[in-house]
Write a protein that holds these residues in place. Structure first.
Motif: not given
Lengths: 331, 94
Positions: A23-26, A306-331
């Motif tokens: 899923s994530l590779a796609s 999570l199957t089909g182009v549309e669902a994968l598109g949603v995942l792609a969007e989520l991934l995009q956002q997360e990559i750009v956002r700096p992530r700090t570990p929850q303490s």
């Protein structure tokens, strides 16, 4: 370097079985393609899921999975080791038939059967296709993503080019020694001996093989061009395996581009999921502590299939956002 | 006999004499070198044919590619290895 950086031409996506590699590779493929890249997703897992995920028939040759207006596209391919072996041996058979008298042709075919069923042939065939696919980044594709088999298999596969380069080296040195004796003989007598044409063809084949292995080895250890993404869920066993896989990859000089913590339980969807989130947080802190230099991308648990182009598109969007956002570990 | 014919006959005989001398001195060395080269070649054949002879070869997929080029010398090879008959059921060279 960010995961989606254009300089990355080859990505291997690996991790424990069932964590969401395919899923994530796609999704990564789709995200990059939306920025204009031509992407090829290659499944090396014998238990192919690419077709199921995209709800398409995916074969041993690239099949168009998605296109968009920016000029980017996603093609997919599921490597068939047996078909690869069959093609390879068919080519060898042609050479044999060319060089053998008619009465020995049937025997030549039987002779090759051994190689077909020999242990190691499947891995060699998959490696061969990986090498071929990796060479496509010079022309047909901007990015090739390998959706790999669960960890152990893939690590062994990545070690193969180096080992096989050593094998071809040994054989080439043998040929060099043989040639030196021939040269010495020529030097002694001034007489030119009839060399066989097989000798030249043998050397050419060995050189081509070695070049291919060396190129692949160089490509996968080039930190700018190639990266490995380890997918995991923030649970005990996947985390333990992730840490071991990263250690192995470091040992093989393969750059670990990112870790993806998949299916993160939400904070605001009830007590059960919040409790799970707390446990996940603990695991993620341990991962950050063990591997501070490697970016960890978190992807939330998604409702629905999570199957089909549309669902994968949603995942792609989520991934995009997360990559750009700096992530700090929850303490 | 003309002058030129005599000169020609002489240069031919000289060439033959030189070749005979070369053979006399270099012969034994050439034989050693030839044997060394054959040993390397035999080893190569053994490695490539490993899987077919029952020796597990993890690189069998790649060795297979080299097999056709060994076909022509196969019979001489198995005789040298001390196998009077072809060790491969499929290769009936003898």
């Amino acid at each position: 370097m960010l995961l989606m950086d254009e300089r990355r031409r080859i990505l291997f996506v690996g991790g424990k079985g069932g964590v969401g590699k395919t899923s994530l590779a796609s999704a990564i493929a789709l995200a990059r393609s939306r920025r204009g890249a031509r992407v090829l997703v290659v499944s090396t897992d014998p238990a192919h899921n690419l077709g199921h995920l995209w709800e398409r028939d995916v074969e041993d040759e690239p099949v168009r999975l998605a296109e968009n207006s920016s000029g980017g596209c996603v093609d997919g391919m599921e490597i068939d080791p047996e078909r690869t072996i069959a093609r390879h041996l068919a080519a060898v058979e042609q050479t044999m038939i060319r060089m053998l008298p008619e009465r020995q042709h049937a025997q030549a075919r039987e002779h090759l059967e051994r190689a077909r069923v020999a242990p190691g042939s499947h891995e060699s065939a998959v490696l061969e296709r990986i090498a071929e696919a990796a060479e496509l980044i010079d022309g047909d594709y901007d990015l090739v993503i390998f959706d790999t088999a669960p960890s152990g298999h893939t690590l062994r596969l990545l070690a193969l080019p180096g080992q096989l380069a050593g094998w071809t080296d040994t054989l080439l040195r043998n040929r060099d020694r043989s040639e030196r004796f021939s040269a010495a003989m020529r030097g002694l007598t001034g007489r030119v001996e009839q060399g066989s044409s097989s000798e030249a063809e043998l050397r050419r084949t060995l050189h081509l093989r070695r070049a291919r292995f060396e190129n692949l080895q160089r490509a996968i250890t080039d930190a700018e061009t190639c990266g490995f993404v380890v997918v995991f869920t923030a649970e005990a066993l996947p985390v333990a395996e992730t840490l071991e896989v990263v250690e192995s990859l470091n040992g093989m000089h393969v750059d670990v581009a990112a870790l993806i913590a998949n299916r993160r339980s939400p904070n605001d969807a009830g007590d059960l999921l919040r409790a799970r989130r707390d446990v996940e947080d603990r695991h993620l802190r341990a991962v950050h502590a063990a591997l501070p230099e490697i970016p960890v991308i978190e992807v939330p648990l998604v409702a629905g299939e999570l199957t089909g182009v549309e669902a994968l598109g949603v995942l792609a969007e989520l991934l995009q956002q997360e990559i750009v956002r700096p992530r700090t570990p929850q303490s | 006999m003309t002058h030129r014919t005599a000169a020609l006959r002489f240069s031919e005989r000289w060439a033959a004499f030189r070749e005979g001398l070369t053979e006399y001195y270099a012969g034994p060395y050439r034989q050693t070198l030839a044997r060394e080269r054959r040993d390397e070649d035999d080893l190569f054949t053994l490695v490539v044919l490993g899987e077919a002879l029952g020796v597990p070869d993890p690189a069998a997929y790649y060795s297979a590619e080299l097999m056709p080029m060994l076909a022509e010398d196969f019979h001489a090879w198995h005789r040298r290895m001390g196998m009077p008959r072809s060790p491969l059921d499929q290769m009936s060279c003898c």
